[in-house]
Each structure stands twice: as C-alpha cells, then as structure tokens.
Write a protein that holds these residues in place. Sequence first.
Motif, PDB file in Angstrom:
ATOM      1  N   VAL A  82     -24.563  -2.834 -29.895  1.00 46.87           N
ATOM      2  CA  VAL A  82     -25.143  -1.800 -30.747  1.00 46.87           C
ATOM      3  C   VAL A  82     -26.430  -1.301 -30.098  1.00 46.87           C
ATOM      4  O   VAL A  82     -27.280  -2.096 -29.684  1.00 46.87           O
ATOM      5  N   ASP A 127     -26.136  -7.453 -28.634  1.00 46.32           N
ATOM      6  CA  ASP A 127     -24.820  -7.924 -29.058  1.00 46.32           C
ATOM      7  C   ASP A 127     -24.911  -8.767 -30.330  1.00 46.32           C
ATOM      8  O   ASP A 127     -23.909  -9.324 -30.779  1.00 46.32           O
ATOM      9  N   ARG A 133     -17.671  -7.452 -25.149  1.00 43.37           N
ATOM     10  CA  ARG A 133     -18.018  -7.623 -26.555  1.00 43.37           C
ATOM     11  C   ARG A 133     -18.832  -6.426 -27.037  1.00 43.37           C
ATOM     12  O   ARG A 133     -19.505  -5.760 -26.244  1.00 43.37           O
ATOM     13  N   PRO A 134     -18.813  -6.142 -28.333  1.00 43.58           N
ATOM     14  CA  PRO A 134     -19.495  -4.945 -28.842  1.00 43.58           C
ATOM     15  C   PRO A 134     -21.014  -5.019 -28.658  1.00 43.58           C
ATOM     16  O   PRO A 134     -21.615  -6.091 -28.777  1.00 43.58           O
TER      17      PRO A 134
END
Length: 297
Positions: free
Chosen positions: A72, A158, A69-70
Amino acid sequence: MRTPVLLSVIALLGSSACTGSNFEEPSEVRRVRVLGIKAEPAELALEPNASTPPPPVTFSALAVTPDARPVVVTYALCRPDVNPYGDVACPGDSGVPLRDGVLSLSDPAVQALLIASFQAATGSTGGGDGGTFDFNDPQVQQVLQAGLPLFVGYEATDGSGTPEGVERGVRRITLRSTDAPNQNPVMQDVLWDDAPLSGPLPLGAEVTFTPVLGAGSEETYATADGTQTEQIFFSWFATGEGEVGSFRSLEPVDGKPGDPTTTYTTSATPERITLWVVARDGRGGTDWTTRTVDVGP
C-alpha cells in the motif's frame, strides 16, 4: 521504524550504492521497494495567461516485493519549511495528504501550502487574500516561468511493521507555465534476441535485454541553449538468483551514442523471475514495464 528517505531517493534517481555482503545490489529486490513513481500528467503545467489551476496530477508507484505480496502506497505534498530529503513526517505531520495519490491545486489545503511555497521562494503570498491564489499575480507569473519545485513524499508498506516492509521517499514535480508540457515516455516492450521477451531463459547463461519505447517518447524541448532532445535512460531490476549486469543504461554523451541494453546472467538452477525496466526522460517523465519469465526447463 522509518526507512531513511535518502536511500529511496537514490533508488528512484538510479544512482549506484555501496555493495557487499550486507548490502543489496541496486538491481536486486529483497524487500519492499519503490522502483519508480509516475505522475500523470508528467508535470503541473499551467497554460500561459490561464486564470484557472492546471488539471490534477495522479501519482502511481511501481512498489514491489520479492514474493509479489501486496504493498500500500500513500502520498503527501510536503511543507516548504522542511527538508524533503531528510527523515521527515511526509506523509505525516509535515505534509498535506493526497487522497488516492491525486494532487489538485483546487484543494484548499494544497492551495494554502502552495501559498507558503511561493512565500518561501519569493516573499510573496502569490496574490492570495488569506486562502486563495492568483495565478495572474506578476510575481507568481515570474516564478511559474522558471518553474516552482514541489515535493511529494510517499510511504510504501506491506503492513508487516518490519524495516524490510516499508520504504519512504520523495518525488519532485514542477509547477510551471508552459504551452508545451512534458509527456511521460511509453515503455512498449522488452526484447531478448530481437524478439519479445517470453522465456524460458537458458540456465547459467548471459542474455541481453533491449527496451523498446513507444513512438514519440523522446521529445524535443526548448531551453536557453536551444532545442534539446530528451535522452531517456533505463533502470533494470530483477528477482531471483540471477544477476543484472548494468543497473542503469548508458546515456548518450558528447555526441556518442548510448547503450540502452543490459545483460542478465541467469541462475544455475530453474526458477521463475520477475524483471522490471523503468524509463526516465530526465524531466520528470517516467514509465515502466514488467515481465515474468522462467529460467530453465
């Protein structure tokens, strides 16, 4: 909730941690983790007698999760009056934000913090006159020859707001005067049975992985004790139900060769895993590579 910075620093430095039913192995990825942070270039290197700042440094993170999952990542240059290894707000009130992970000494906010760093180290403001910085100041030159450590804090999230969804930590970078700046190593490949790793891997078996560095990755450099050669070490991480045998490779010591390989025991049932290997040269240089392979038919 803030993840204790020391835990993430342990992960970045490749140190071992206690394990057990309530602890994850250092090589496991069960949550948001930052497995490495690379600075490009590898250090803030100022050419001797230069009158202008060194070029900006851009930080990038190997921020991962078990399900891809992304994540940042934000960065900040930490103030010199706080303990960067403590649970401090950097990023936050205790640091200068670094937009897009770029550290530029031409930034007025960064220059102000740099002056504070020199003042903390030497009692001098670095030859500045209330907001500027003089790299030709004698006291500045003396500090730069030895190297001034700076600390960049990071936060990886996340967006879930859970303890498992955030990691905070710190990355050290050195500002120094040199005509031979350090370069990042280059991770070129990972081999299995002397061939590029592609899979599928056999079920329930122990396999050996070998990292391959690009040419010139192991640099020589001058020290007070003479010329030294970098001793690059590797840290290994994986998702899935298998087990990494050696989280950190064995480094050469006392003239004895090290062993850069690791073993991996695959799961008994088919799965797809992601493997990461991070190379560090011990002087701030970092690189990594990623492989996703199937286990079993």
